[in-house]
Scaffold this active site. Structure first.
Site, PDB file in Angstrom:
ATOM      1  N   GLU A  18       0.808  -1.226   0.000  1.00 25.54           N
ATOM      2  CA  GLU A  18       0.000   0.000   0.000  1.00 25.54           C
ATOM      3  C   GLU A  18       0.839   1.273   0.000  1.00 25.54           C
ATOM      4  O   GLU A  18       0.424   2.310  -0.490  1.00 25.54           O
ATOM      5  CB  GLU A  18      -0.963  -0.011   1.194  1.00 25.54           C
ATOM      6  CG  GLU A  18      -2.008   1.074   1.114  1.00 25.54           C
ATOM      7  CD  GLU A  18      -3.233   0.808   1.983  1.00 25.54           C
ATOM      8  OE1 GLU A  18      -3.636  -0.366   2.098  1.00 25.54           O
ATOM      9  OE2 GLU A  18      -3.775   1.766   2.546  1.00 25.54           O
ATOM     10  N   ASP A  61      -2.882  -3.045   3.059  1.00 25.03           N
ATOM     11  CA  ASP A  61      -3.430  -3.233   4.402  1.00 25.03           C
ATOM     12  C   ASP A  61      -4.690  -4.078   4.330  1.00 25.03           C
ATOM     13  O   ASP A  61      -5.519  -3.897   3.436  1.00 25.03           O
ATOM     14  CB  ASP A  61      -3.766  -1.877   5.034  1.00 25.03           C
ATOM     15  CG  ASP A  61      -2.513  -1.036   5.223  1.00 25.03           C
ATOM     16  OD1 ASP A  61      -1.412  -1.621   5.277  1.00 25.03           O
ATOM     17  OD2 ASP A  61      -2.647   0.198   5.292  1.00 25.03           O
ATOM     18  N   TYR A  65      -1.911  -3.012  13.256  1.00 24.67           N
ATOM     19  CA  TYR A  65      -2.671  -2.165  12.337  1.00 24.67           C
ATOM     20  C   TYR A  65      -3.673  -1.291  13.092  1.00 24.67           C
ATOM     21  O   TYR A  65      -4.507  -1.801  13.840  1.00 24.67           O
ATOM     22  CB  TYR A  65      -3.409  -3.057  11.332  1.00 24.67           C
ATOM     23  CG  TYR A  65      -3.990  -2.282  10.187  1.00 24.67           C
ATOM     24  CD1 TYR A  65      -3.180  -1.471   9.408  1.00 24.67           C
ATOM     25  CD2 TYR A  65      -5.343  -2.359   9.889  1.00 24.67           C
ATOM     26  CE1 TYR A  65      -3.708  -0.746   8.360  1.00 24.67           C
ATOM     27  CE2 TYR A  65      -5.876  -1.638   8.835  1.00 24.67           C
ATOM     28  CZ  TYR A  65      -5.053  -0.831   8.077  1.00 24.67           C
ATOM     29  OH  TYR A  65      -5.576  -0.113   7.049  1.00 24.67           O
TER      30      TYR A  65
END
Ligand SMILES: [Zn+2]
Length: 671
Positions: free
Chosen positions: A12, A108, A316
């Site tokens: 990403e 992600d 995350y």
């Protein structure tokens, strides 16, 4: 240079690509058009790891006017202003995608990441040869595990994400165009304004609160403020009786209290309160706590948290979960945290005491656990904000393993024998700190009180009359409007902070204690009248639910998009019809901006009606009504005359701006 045949892995962001390359042992760095990609092996195949920089594709249309429902995906650098930097990423991925054997979307693991990778592979490669990897931290162990079992594409996430983009796009472009059209006609010149599917209901909520405050007029009541003295120290008291509506009654009570000069202890309550540690953070709670304790905006918090994630320091951050599932090896993480200065001691203590079960919250997320440290330690000096946020996340994580804290609370009910009025004297002290020691953002302020028994009497050291003014609601901050969005269920944890920033960038609101600008008020009036149903929370929330149902497979993307189009089309055609038929003054009136025939005596805007025989706009009219309503408490309670009351209002800070303007106008008129 590049091998002839390879697996293309799409990350990403450039920093994520570097982490993935490191984990997979892909050490050969190749520069293409000045952009770094990494080459290595994945099993028997060569692998090329290349970054994007978020979304490379956007929705666009060539059609003008509204309603417009024909759209395509195109490269952002071509169709979106300020996206020129994406051209390089696009060119590099285009070159690489053509020769790839198969594709791995390593963005992600959430809806946005799924859409980012999907669009790149779909448009530049071959979606039939695409895979997905799932990970929650950018640690070597987890990445190696993720790449050892490639998964099929997560179609539910992709469908739901694409549907969200389409809904946001058709909503945004259509309502923005219609809104600009209306305002341009009213002003006689071209004006460009923007509206958004989640943005607009949020703006309307900010306006509601702003107007409540700006038209606020306090009611007045009267009470006593008493202190007692014991053992050479003074203590403040809390009143256990309602304020008096009438000043005379308060005066009588004060005289009686001064006359008796003592309060008698009627009841003694002593109790131990257990304070459970907070669960580990999800994104919203992290944003709220960082706003409260560190003064960060939610968008800033997300940005800094993402940076910590890209450094492999935390998991995350775009998660809704407050849980740490058993797959997370907490003992190992705690061991790795022990070298941390100061905080390491708490990790050691937890290991020593065998406290390895965290307290979890109720919120869940199918894709990720709660935000937690990975156990990797910073290998560079963190910037101040990174260091502060990292510390907060680690402290919160550590706190969740600790036992409850124990606080002793003492509360005395004191009564004035002559009037029967009751007061409370309360104190507290911490008996066991436990998690309160590590989670320093929460404090229990100790308050000492004397030791008293039932029937004892204490001397009143001072007693005064006090006015009590009703309070306006507190203004929203970026953090509290974010909380509101979550509470009513609009937006997602990944998008809310950015939507709030957009409202600021449009010039609709300003300030950390959020105020709405004149432009924001006008836009809100038009949205809440001409676009009523589609800017209401209910409909927005309903579509959020339907988007989630796409992700769970209960609905199709097409079905939800068609429904949204139908709702929009109906509203837009209605607006267009009105614009083509109506004269400007009719439009003004329908849009809640006043008729334009009569003007507000206070500000000169279009009047919305007559208030006390005076033409006023809607906001000044509302303020006038509040002034008239609150006056009763002032007149009946303290016998204040109307003009004195108005002058008093000008001295009070809680009186809203519009109410103040009306008060000033009325004072001038009385003369
Ligand atoms: Zn006005």
């Amino acid at each position: 240079m590049l091998p002839d045949s390879y697996v293309l892995v799409i990350a990403e962001k450039p920093r994520a690509a570097a982490k993935i390359a490191e984990a997979l042992g892909a050490r050969a760095r190749v520069k293409i058009d000045g952009l770094s990609v990494w080459v290595g092996r994945l099993g028997r195949d060569y692998v090329v790891i290349a970054p994007t920089a978020g979304h490379l594709y956007t929705l666009y249309t060539d059609e003008r006017g509204y309603p417009v429902f024909s759209y395509s995906w195109g490269p952002r650098w071509l169709y979106e202003r300020g996206s020129e930097h994406l051209r390089r990423y696009y060119n590099v991925l285009k070159k690489l995608a053509g020769r790839a054997k198969y594709y791995v979307n390593a963005c992600d693991y959430d809806v946005e990441g799924s859409v980012i990778g999907y669009n790149i592979i779909y448009h530049l490669g071959d979606i039939k040869r695409a895979y997905r990897v799932k990970f929650s931290t950018l640690t070597r162990e987890e990445l190696v595990r993720a790449f050892s079992k490639l998964q099929p594409l997560d179609w539910e996430n992709i469908e739901s994400g694409v549907a969200r983009h389409v809904l946001d796009w058709i909503w945004g472009i259509n309502v923005s165009r219609a809104l600009s059209d209306i305002v341009s006609r009213l002003h006689g010149r071209r004006v460009v304004l923007s509206a958004g599917r989640v943005q607009s209901p949020t703006l309307l909520e900010l306006v509601r609160r702003h107007l409540e405050r700006a038209t606020f007029v306090p009611e007045v009541s009267f009470t006593l403020s008493a202190r007692v003295e014991h053992g050479g120290r003074e203590y403040g008291l809390e009143n256990l009786f309602q304020p008096f509506r009438r000043l005379d009654d308060a005066r009588k009570a004060l005289e009686a209290l001064r006359g008796s000069g003592r309060l008698v202890v009627e009841r003694v309550e002593r109790r131990e309160v257990r304070l459970t540690p907070p669960p580990p953070f999800n994104l919203t709670e992290l944003q709220l706590e960082a706003a409260r304790a560190l003064g960060y905006s939610p968008a800033r918090t997300l940005e800094v948290a993402e940076s910590l994630y890209l450094e492999s320091l935390i998991s995350y951050p775009r998660t809704n979960s407050e849980k740490l599932p058993p797959t997370i090896d907490n003992a190992s993480i705690l061991r790795k945290l022990t070298p941390l200065p100061e905080l390491g001691a708490y990790a050691s203590e937890l290991l020593r005491r065998g406290l390895l079960r965290p307290r979890e919250g109720v919120r869940e997320d199918p894709a990720h656990p709660a935000i937690h440290p990975t156990g990797y330690l910073p290998n560079r000096r963190l910037r101040r904000e990174e260091a502060e946020l990292y510390e907060m996340i680690v402290r919160r994580y550590l706190a969740s393993f600790y036992p409850e804290a124990l606080v002793e609370e003492v509360s005395y009910t004191l009564v004035d024998p002559s009037t029967g009025l009751r007061f409370r004297l309360s104190g507290r002290r911490v008996l066991r700190y436990e998690w309160l020691r590590v989670y320093t953002y929460r404090r229990v302020e100790p308050a000492e009180v004397p030791s008293l028994t039932t029937g004892a009497s204490v001397g009143v050291s001072s007693a005064k009359l006090a006015r009590v003014y009703s309070r306006p609601p507190v203004p929203y901050s970026r953090a509290t409007i974010l909380r509101w969005m979550e509470d009513v269920g609009i937006g997602t944890e990944a998008t809310r902070a950015e939507i709030i920033e957009t409202i600021f960038r449009r010039g609709y609101v300003r300030g950390s204690r959020i105020e709405v600008t004149e432009l924001g008020l006008d836009v809100a009036r038009i949205l809440s009248t001409l676009f009523k149903e589609i800017t209401e929370v209910e409909l927005t929330r309903e579509f959020e639910r339907k988007l989630r149902e796409i992700a769970s497979g209960a609905r199709t993307k097409e079905e939800v998009i068609e429904e949204a189009k139908a709702k929009l089309r109906e509203k837009l055609l209605e607006v267009r019809r009105m614009l083509s038929e109506g004269r400007a003054d009719v439009i003004r009136e329908r849009a809640g901006l006043g008729s334009g025939l009569t003007t507000c005596a206070v500000c000169g805007r279009g009047a919305a009606g007559s208030y006390g025989g005076v033409s006023m706009c809607s906001v000044h009219g509302l303020a006038y009504e509040n002034i008239a309503r609150a006056y009763r408490s002032w007149r009946e309670g303290a016998g204040v005359g109307f003009e004195d009351y108005l002058r008093e209002l000008l001295r009070l800070r809680s009186v809203g701006r519009y109410a103040r303007e009306v008060a000033e106008y009325l004072i001038k008129r009385v003369r």
